[in-house]
Design a protein around this motif. Structure first.
Motif, PDB file in Angstrom:
ATOM      1  N   THR A 124     -26.201   6.882 -29.623  1.00 18.12           N
ATOM      2  CA  THR A 124     -26.298   8.342 -29.625  1.00 18.12           C
ATOM      3  C   THR A 124     -26.765   8.852 -30.984  1.00 18.12           C
ATOM      4  N   GLY A 168     -26.351   5.764 -25.147  1.00 17.38           N
ATOM      5  CA  GLY A 168     -25.086   6.033 -25.841  1.00 17.38           C
ATOM      6  C   GLY A 168     -24.090   6.741 -24.940  1.00 17.38           C
ATOM      7  N   LEU A 169     -24.576   7.730 -24.199  1.00 16.06           N
ATOM      8  CA  LEU A 169     -23.686   8.447 -23.290  1.00 16.06           C
ATOM      9  C   LEU A 169     -23.228   7.554 -22.140  1.00 16.06           C
ATOM     10  N   ILE A 175     -30.096   8.240 -26.562  1.00 16.09           N
ATOM     11  CA  ILE A 175     -28.961   9.127 -26.288  1.00 16.09           C
ATOM     12  C   ILE A 175     -28.387   8.852 -24.900  1.00 16.09           C
TER      13      ILE A 175
END
Length: 172
Positions: free
Chosen positions: A85, A128-129, A125
């Motif tokens: 992220t 990461g999420l 991202i």
């Protein structure tokens, strides 16, 4: 699934192919691949193996494990969530600043800004999420969730420190 897809470019580029890289990655990196620079091809293979490990961690977060493995999964999941992220966020932030005219880039890199802003940054991202969600979902039903949260927080903090240090020193 995200982790498995993320592995592909590293191994493809490690073979010397620049498929998908010529317009989406820094020209200096493409040149290293095209020239077959051994140390860089090794970096790509190692990066691919680390991504494969990450994919295995993601898969490992889908089923309950023993205590030791659970701690390792949550530590790695928390670290991956923050690392990915943060990295993607830096790509997006830099892209926004370049697009807004607040930061300038070398002419040969100007065409890449959109790729980092709209593809690579969001891709990191999303990964990461995905790790954050998988880690939280893994921890939630566990009786030892308080202890597991600590492992996740330590992994996340370690990844953040590693990321900040590597960014500050110009390595990452």
């Amino acid at each position: 699934m995200w982790g498995v897809l993320f592995v592909v470019p590293s191994f493809v580029w490690a073979t010397g192919s620049t498929f998908g890289a010529q317009s989406t990655v820094s020209p200096s990196l493409v040149k290293l691949v095209r020239d077959g620079v051994p140390w860089f091809l090794t970096v790509l293979v190692v990066t691919g193996l680390l991504k494969l490990f990450g994919a295995l961690v993601g898969i490992g977060l889908t089923r309950p494990r023993g205590a030791r493995i659970s701690r390792l999964m949550v530590f790695c999941g928390g670290g991956a969530a923050v690392l990915l992220t943060w990295h993607g966020g830096l790509f997006v932030l830099h892209g926004v600043l370049v697009e807004a005219g607040a930061v300038s880039v070398a002419q040969d890199l100007a065409g890449l800004t959109g790729w980092y802003l709209y593809l690579w940054g969001p891709w990191f991202i999303v990964g990461g999420l995905a790790f954050a969600g998988a880690t939280a979902r893994y921890v939630r039903p566990r009786a030892d969730r308080r202890k597991l949260r600590l492992y996740g927080a330590v992994g996340a903090l370690g990844a953040l420190v590693l990321s900040v240090v590597s960014t500050a020193t110009g390595i990452g």
